[in-house]
Design a protein around this motif. Sequence first.
Motif, PDB file in Angstrom:
ATOM      1  N   GLN A 165      34.130  50.644  43.102  1.00 45.44           N
ATOM      2  CA  GLN A 165      35.321  50.119  41.708  1.00 45.44           C
ATOM      3  C   GLN A 165      35.166  51.911  40.826  1.00 45.44           C
ATOM      4  N   GLY A 166      36.702  52.052  40.540  1.00 41.10           N
ATOM      5  CA  GLY A 166      37.279  52.878  39.762  1.00 41.10           C
ATOM      6  C   GLY A 166      38.363  54.310  40.456  1.00 41.10           C
ATOM      7  N   GLN A 167      37.809  53.731  41.511  1.00 39.99           N
ATOM      8  CA  GLN A 167      38.781  54.211  42.608  1.00 39.99           C
ATOM      9  C   GLN A 167      39.946  54.588  42.723  1.00 39.99           C
ATOM     10  N   SER A 168      40.830  54.963  44.002  1.00 40.99           N
ATOM     11  CA  SER A 168      42.222  54.555  44.142  1.00 40.99           C
ATOM     12  C   SER A 168      42.702  53.650  45.078  1.00 40.99           C
ATOM     13  N   ILE A 169      43.089  52.661  44.313  1.00 41.43           N
ATOM     14  CA  ILE A 169      43.304  51.338  45.230  1.00 41.43           C
ATOM     15  C   ILE A 169      44.672  50.936  45.320  1.00 41.43           C
ATOM     16  N   ALA A 191      51.623  50.507  45.013  1.00 40.50           N
ATOM     17  CA  ALA A 191      52.099  50.686  43.411  1.00 40.50           C
ATOM     18  C   ALA A 191      49.723  51.052  43.588  1.00 40.50           C
ATOM     19  N   VAL A 192      49.695  52.215  42.624  1.00 40.57           N
ATOM     20  CA  VAL A 192      48.251  53.061  43.526  1.00 40.57           C
ATOM     21  C   VAL A 192      47.691  53.027  41.756  1.00 40.57           C
ATOM     22  N   VAL A 193      46.519  51.763  41.851  1.00 42.71           N
ATOM     23  CA  VAL A 193      44.920  51.726  40.469  1.00 42.71           C
ATOM     24  C   VAL A 193      44.062  52.733  40.351  1.00 42.71           C
ATOM     25  N   LYS A 194      43.829  53.449  39.260  1.00 45.72           N
ATOM     26  CA  LYS A 194      42.450  53.950  39.265  1.00 45.72           C
ATOM     27  C   LYS A 194      42.302  53.725  37.584  1.00 45.72           C
TER      28      LYS A 194
END
Length: 356
Positions: free
Chosen positions: A193-197, A210-213
């Motif tokens: 959670q809260g990391q780069s996904i 698409a990187v989500v952080k």
Amino acid sequence: MFSALLKPKATKMIGVDIGSSSVKAVLLSKSNNGYKVENVAHFPLKRGFVVDNAITDLQGVGEVIKKVKKKFSKSGADQAAAAVSGSGVIIKTIYMNAVRNDEELESQIEIEAENLIPYPLDEVSIDFEVLRENAVNSEKVDVLLVAARSELVQARSQALEIGKLQAKIIDVEGYALGRTFELIEHQLSEPEQGQSIALIDVGASMLTIAVVKNGQTVFIKEQAFGGEQYTQSIVAYYGMDNYEAEQAKLNGELPRNYVFEVLAPFQTALAQQIKRMIQMYTSADDNNQVMKIILSGGCTNIEGIDVAISEEINISCVLAQPFLHCEVRKSMDFDALNKEGAQYMMATGLALRNFK
């Protein structure tokens, strides 16, 4: 009591993903627990209707979209969101003086755009969004600038109109993909959670990341690579035509040794493409380590593709399950929908624009 009657009726907007091999569509509504899947559709496109992300046969694509409209006819939805991608789309974060209103900012951007966009301004469609106060200079703001060749935007709009749908929104595929994060966040462990996904969509001809952080899309990138390479390997190796190769893939009718001859090399090539895209993101900051890959797109129907990618690049990879925690219309098969859910990620991200 009366206030509920006076509320404007929510519009219904279909997310329409126009790919190079098919059109996929999703219609969502709000429910008490989040979202409800009202309907989905998936119709093939003839080869050559869409080439290099550009629609080359408007009438042909429009006729397929008519099938979508017909399947969704009971919903009453007549608005749609589609997306553009490829080299004709330019995305930049620029730093502008803080101003009082959008009109002043727009005037500044028009001046800056001439230097930032390698096309005449009368040939592009431009949009922008203020992201945040600049971290270095509080008198400036970070602005996301998006420009797309007008011909790409107009072609999507015209294809929707031929299909009897009104083009309400033309988005960018990378941001549509990132928007689906709220529907797949349940697939993260607590440490993730809260990391780069990295959300990665593998289409027929395009690989999109698409990187989500922290819930925000912080990086998008596209690469010309997809399931078409797998198909062409089958064509070349076994002397099939394109139709026979596609049918053999879908029906599991390939020779027993195809795993070693064509599948394994494709999986390795795909993993290397993904690894390079992730390296582009992490190279900007050593702290930007991707903790997990959520995989979507047509190639997710290849059994074991997530495991192969995990082993090749040493990052946990799972198939997207965007509908797992959604309500589903009673007439739809919940299990069948979730089995195919990863293929509808892009269309789902577009459908979510109705609520943003």
